[in-house]
Enzyme design. Structure first.
Site, short mmCIF file in Angstrom:
data_model
loop_
_atom_site.label_atom_id
_atom_site.label_comp_id
_atom_site.label_asym_id
_atom_site.label_seq_id
_atom_site.Cartn_x
_atom_site.Cartn_y
_atom_site.Cartn_z
N GLY A 1 -5.68 0.14 15.47
CA GLY A 1 -5.81 0.10 14.02
C GLY A 1 -6.77 -0.99 13.57
O GLY A 1 -7.45 -1.63 14.38
N PHE A 2 -6.82 -1.19 12.28
CA PHE A 2 -7.75 -2.15 11.67
C PHE A 2 -7.50 -3.57 12.19
O PHE A 2 -8.31 -4.13 12.95
CB PHE A 2 -7.60 -2.05 10.15
N TYR B 1 7.82 0.70 1.32
CA TYR B 1 7.07 -0.08 2.32
C TYR B 1 7.51 -1.54 2.30
O TYR B 1 7.78 -2.15 3.35
CB TYR B 1 5.57 0.04 2.04
N LYS C 1 9.31 -3.75 5.31
CA LYS C 1 8.79 -4.98 5.92
C LYS C 1 9.81 -6.12 5.80
O LYS C 1 9.95 -6.94 6.72
CB LYS C 1 7.46 -5.38 5.29
P1 NAD Z 1 -3.57 0.39 10.60
O1 NAD Z 1 -2.91 1.64 10.11
O2 NAD Z 1 -5.04 0.36 10.69
O3 NAD Z 1 -2.96 -0.01 12.02
C1 NAD Z 1 -1.66 0.36 12.43
C2 NAD Z 1 -1.77 1.09 13.77
O4 NAD Z 1 -0.45 1.40 14.22
C3 NAD Z 1 -2.53 2.42 13.69
O5 NAD Z 1 -3.59 2.43 14.62
C4 NAD Z 1 -1.48 3.47 14.02
O6 NAD Z 1 -2.01 4.59 14.73
C5 NAD Z 1 -0.50 2.67 14.84
N1 NAD Z 1 0.84 3.25 14.84
C6 NAD Z 1 1.50 3.79 13.77
N2 NAD Z 1 2.71 4.21 14.15
C7 NAD Z 1 2.84 3.91 15.47
C8 NAD Z 1 3.89 4.08 16.41
N3 NAD Z 1 5.05 4.67 16.06
N4 NAD Z 1 3.69 3.66 17.68
C9 NAD Z 1 2.52 3.09 18.04
N5 NAD Z 1 1.50 2.91 17.19
C10 NAD Z 1 1.66 3.31 15.91
O7 NAD Z 1 -3.04 -0.78 9.63
P2 NAD Z 1 -3.49 -2.32 9.53
O8 NAD Z 1 -4.01 -2.51 8.15
O9 NAD Z 1 -4.28 -2.71 10.71
O10 NAD Z 1 -2.07 -3.03 9.57
C11 NAD Z 1 -1.57 -3.65 10.75
C12 NAD Z 1 -0.23 -4.28 10.43
O11 NAD Z 1 -0.38 -5.31 9.44
C13 NAD Z 1 0.80 -3.31 9.86
O12 NAD Z 1 2.07 -3.67 10.34
C14 NAD Z 1 0.71 -3.54 8.36
O13 NAD Z 1 1.90 -3.16 7.72
C15 NAD Z 1 0.48 -5.04 8.34
N6 NAD Z 1 -0.19 -5.53 7.14
C16 NAD Z 1 -1.47 -5.12 6.86
C17 NAD Z 1 -2.11 -5.63 5.74
C18 NAD Z 1 -3.49 -5.21 5.35
O14 NAD Z 1 -3.92 -5.62 4.26
N7 NAD Z 1 -4.21 -4.45 6.17
C19 NAD Z 1 -1.44 -6.56 4.92
C20 NAD Z 1 -0.13 -6.91 5.23
C21 NAD Z 1 0.47 -6.41 6.36
C1 UGA Z 2 -2.32 -3.85 1.06
C2 UGA Z 2 -2.04 -3.04 2.34
O1 UGA Z 2 -2.28 -1.66 2.12
C3 UGA Z 2 -0.62 -3.20 2.85
O2 UGA Z 2 -0.58 -2.70 4.18
C4 UGA Z 2 -0.25 -4.65 2.84
O3 UGA Z 2 1.07 -4.84 3.26
C5 UGA Z 2 -0.46 -5.27 1.47
O4 UGA Z 2 -1.85 -5.16 1.15
C6 UGA Z 2 -0.12 -6.76 1.47
O5 UGA Z 2 -0.91 -7.58 1.10
O6 UGA Z 2 0.99 -7.10 1.84
P1 UGA Z 2 -2.39 -3.31 -1.48
O7 UGA Z 2 -2.23 -4.65 -2.07
O8 UGA Z 2 -1.85 -2.16 -2.25
O9 UGA Z 2 -1.72 -3.20 -0.05
O10 UGA Z 2 -3.97 -3.17 -1.16
P2 UGA Z 2 -5.06 -2.13 -1.61
O11 UGA Z 2 -4.72 -0.77 -1.16
O12 UGA Z 2 -6.35 -2.69 -1.21
O13 UGA Z 2 -4.93 -2.15 -3.21
C7 UGA Z 2 -5.29 -3.28 -3.98
C8 UGA Z 2 -5.28 -2.88 -5.43
O14 UGA Z 2 -6.33 -1.93 -5.66
C9 UGA Z 2 -3.99 -2.21 -5.90
O15 UGA Z 2 -3.69 -2.59 -7.21
C10 UGA Z 2 -4.33 -0.74 -5.88
O16 UGA Z 2 -3.58 0.02 -6.80
C11 UGA Z 2 -5.79 -0.76 -6.24
N1 UGA Z 2 -6.52 0.42 -5.71
C12 UGA Z 2 -6.44 0.74 -4.40
C13 UGA Z 2 -7.25 1.20 -6.59
O17 UGA Z 2 -7.33 0.91 -7.80
N2 UGA Z 2 -7.90 2.29 -6.09
C14 UGA Z 2 -7.82 2.65 -4.78
O18 UGA Z 2 -8.41 3.67 -4.39
C15 UGA Z 2 -7.09 1.85 -3.89
#
Ligand code: NAD
Ligand code: UGA
Length: 322
Positions: A11-12, A150, A154
């Site tokens: 993932g990311f 969600y 968490k």
């Molecule tokens: P992502 O979706 O890119 O990465 C998650 C990966 O987990 C994916 O590649 C997916 O295929 C894999 N996955 C899903 N279900 C699975 C399973 N059952 N078994 C094995 N692999 C599985 O998301 P991300 O943005 O990289 O997020 C990574 C982690 O960080 C997540 O736990 C997310 O909730 C948390 N997080 C992300 C953000 C953010 O802003 N990106 C913020 C807060 C928390």
């Molecule tokens: C993100 C991640 O998706 C979650 O995995 C993570 O847990 C969370 O951050 C976190 O910080 O904990 P979110 O804040 O919703 O969630 O991030 P975005 O999807 O980037 O949205 C940011 C803002 O932009 C939100 O208000 C959303 O409604 C808005 N948005 C998003 C739009 O207006 N248009 C879009 O197409 C997407």
């Protein structure tokens, strides 16, 4: 040599963690189910690139006890990132979010209990602060009113980590990440989607009036937080929790203006109704992260967006020539 298992490694965030671990000489194993939440082909391409650089990539589900046991064999610690990560998607399909995020985390903790592995970093979220906290959020806020399934999943994951750390003598660090962005960013998130649409000349959907505020964290800073936490976990070390933020907040309206600057052209915005489950504002108090992890974010929003846009342009050029 340290040996680390990264769940969600394709993932990311996971792919960046794998790269950074490799760069410091670790042996890295990535476990990923290539979940269909967004294009699995994209995750497979990322996994193939990681494998080419020396990551041992395994396809499998963290909920599968045998797969997990095999993935845990011979590792020193786990970075557990696998999840269904979307806030808004969790409202339409809460069961999947809860299954992967809660039962998946329980499965990892049970896997640790049954194995020699005793160190874990868990990805939590700023969304756990919910409706009862004012930014900047401090880790001692009650976090009792999650606004989405969600967020609730968490928070439940954090509780399970705390329980297992005490009950089974694990060392667990939970990190509350704040809206991470950067190269390979998720296509459902504002930055990834807006940059992609801007480069394609397509309109961006804006949920609400743009007044929602987020602390945006550049992915390299988030990765530094993960590695610092990993280094501070120890068998029997108990449970610790802290914020990992980007150091500054911006409204979505300000984000759009910053992306316009980075791309060099105006964005066409299509207004949509406010998104259910959205946190109205996030912001991190980073005092604990500084004290416990020596963490300090380095990349400003303008710099992070410039790097993200450069990456997205290179991706488009690479795919156009395929
Ligand atoms: P992502 O979706 O890119 O990465 C998650 C990966 O987990 C994916 O590649 C997916 O295929 C894999 N996955 C899903 N279900 C699975 C399973 N059952 N078994 C094995 N692999 C599985 O998301 P991300 O943005 O990289 O997020 C990574 C982690 O960080 C997540 O736990 C997310 O909730 C948390 N997080 C992300 C953000 C953010 O802003 N990106 C913020 C807060 C928390
Ligand atoms: C993100 C991640 O998706 C979650 O995995 C993570 O847990 C969370 O951050 C976190 O910080 O904990 P979110 O804040 O919703 O969630 O991030 P975005 O999807 O980037 O949205 C940011 C803002 O932009 C939100 O208000 C959303 O409604 C808005 N948005 C998003 C739009 O207006 N248009 C879009 O197409 C997407």
């Amino acid at each position: 040599m340290e040996r680390i298992l990264v769940t969600g490694g394709a993932g990311f965030l996971g792919s960046h963690v794998c790269e950074r671990l490799l760069a410091r000489g670790a042996a890295v194993r990535a476990l990923d189910a290539f979940d269909p939440y967004y294009d699995p082909a994209r995750k497979r391409r990322t996994a193939a690139a990681l494998a080419a650089r020396g990551v041992e990539v395994r396809e499998g589900d963290v909920l599968d006890r045998e797969v997990l046991a095999a993935a845990l064999a011979g590792v020193d610690a786990v970075v557990h990132l696998a999840a269904r990560p979307g806030v808004r998607a969790s409202i339409d399909d809460p069961e999947t979010s809860l299954r992967i995020n809660v039962l998946g985390t329980l499965s990892v903790l049970e896997g640790l209990r049954r194995s020699e592995v005793q160190r874990l970093v868990f990805a939590s979220s700023s969304s756990v602060y919910g409706g009862d906290a004012e930014p900047p959020f401090r880790e001692d806020a009650p976090a009792n009113q999650p606004l989405s399934p969600y967020a609730a999943s968490k928070r439940a994951g954090e509780h399970l980590c705390a329980t297992y750390a005490t009950l089974h003598g694990l060392g667990v660090f939970a990190l509350r990440f704040f809206t991470i962005y950067g190269p390979r960013g998720r296509p459902d998130m504002a930055v990834g989607k807006f940059v992609d649409r801007a480069l394609a000349g397509e309109p961006v959907p804006l949920y609400g009036d743009g007044s929602v505020v987020r602390e945006f964290t550049y992915v390299d800073d988030a990765v530094e937080g993960v590695l610092a936490a990993l280094d501070r976990t120890a068998p029997g070390g108990g449970y610790a929790l802290c914020n990992v933020g980007g150091g500054a907040s911006a409204s979505v309206r300000e984000l759009i203006a910053a992306i316009e600057d980075a791309v060099g052209c105006p964005l066409r915005v299509e207004r949509r109704p406010p998104a259910a489950g959205d946190m109205p504002a996030t912001g991190a108090d980073l005092a604990r992260a500084r004290a416990l992890l020596g963490y300090a974010p380095r990349v400003s929003l303008a710099e992070g967006l410039a790097r993200t846009v450069a990456w997205a342009r290179a991706e488009r050029a690479a795919h156009a020539s395929e």
